[in-house]
Design a protein around this motif. Sequence first.
Motif, PDB file in Angstrom:
ATOM      1  N   LEU A  30      -0.956 -33.824-149.606  1.00  0.00           N
ATOM      2  CA  LEU A  30      -0.172 -35.020-148.941  1.00  0.00           C
ATOM      3  C   LEU A  30       0.522 -34.560-147.610  1.00  0.00           C
ATOM      4  O   LEU A  30       0.556 -35.563-146.854  1.00  0.00           O
ATOM      5  N   LEU A  31       1.120 -33.515-147.566  1.00  0.00           N
ATOM      6  CA  LEU A  31       1.737 -33.073-146.188  1.00  0.00           C
ATOM      7  C   LEU A  31       0.667 -32.776-145.121  1.00  0.00           C
ATOM      8  O   LEU A  31       0.746 -33.196-144.158  1.00  0.00           O
ATOM      9  N   LYS A  32      -0.587 -32.564-145.350  1.00  0.00           N
ATOM     10  CA  LYS A  32      -1.332 -32.412-144.499  1.00  0.00           C
ATOM     11  C   LYS A  32      -2.024 -33.531-143.856  1.00  0.00           C
ATOM     12  O   LYS A  32      -2.461 -33.779-142.953  1.00  0.00           O
ATOM     13  N   GLU A  33      -1.899 -34.476-145.127  1.00  0.00           N
ATOM     14  CA  GLU A  33      -2.232 -36.034-144.571  1.00  0.00           C
ATOM     15  C   GLU A  33      -1.463 -36.693-143.683  1.00  0.00           C
ATOM     16  O   GLU A  33      -1.557 -37.885-143.153  1.00  0.00           O
ATOM     17  N   GLY A  34      -0.437 -35.951-143.379  1.00  0.00           N
ATOM     18  CA  GLY A  34       0.699 -36.583-142.693  1.00  0.00           C
ATOM     19  C   GLY A  34       2.050 -37.355-143.595  1.00  0.00           C
ATOM     20  O   GLY A  34       2.789 -37.982-142.751  1.00  0.00           O
ATOM     21  N   ARG A  35       1.934 -37.258-144.895  1.00  0.00           N
ATOM     22  CA  ARG A  35       2.879 -38.353-145.592  1.00  0.00           C
ATOM     23  C   ARG A  35       3.866 -37.275-145.921  1.00  0.00           C
ATOM     24  O   ARG A  35       3.932 -36.132-146.141  1.00  0.00           O
TER      25      ARG A  35
END
Length: 211
Positions: A30-35
């Motif tokens: 999720l962090l890699k997705e920018g969330r």
Amino acid sequence: MGIKPGKFIVLEGIDGAGTTTQADLLVTHLLKEGRQTRLTREPSTGPVGSLLRGVLGGRVVGPELDGEHLPIPNDVIALLFAGDRLDHLACEVDPALERGDWVVSDRYVHSSVIYQSVEGELDWIRGINSRARVADVCYVLDISADQAAARRSHRGSEEIYEKLDFQRKVAEGYRRLPEIFPGQAIVMIDGSADAATVQASILSDLTLRFG
């Protein structure tokens, strides 16, 4: 325009099912997705959660009687979990969701209901947790107690709930979660597969559910 509330995602399963691994992998994704995403777990790192970790690890015990320490009653442990949960929500989960963060929790109310109801009254345990917010989705990693025990064998120490017979009852209890919490988003995932396959199953459902 106000901040869009975040999503509250829970990972559940018996000890050794892989909830911690999958929570870590999900947060990384999720962090890699920018969330903006927060990883948390129960028992929490708060004061009641710290006490509970001592209880689970056998470091906090009941009073001594005839030279032996009495076990802490199941209902007392259930109340401690319920109290820790409200503290966890107020201090960590709710503020993050209100900021629009996504929160991934390694265990939540479902653990209390399943673990404590093995030796306690299901309706009472649900009642003392009735003020806990409903997760947006709960992924249950379904795995046999024997396979989970094999995974735990390298840990070197055993918590009070990790006896094989008890874990078998817990595994069966988790399979009844959808009927215990009707109407809630509870998704059973095959937890016996390798970590990458389990993660793919979770991400597939998460994408369909939230985009």
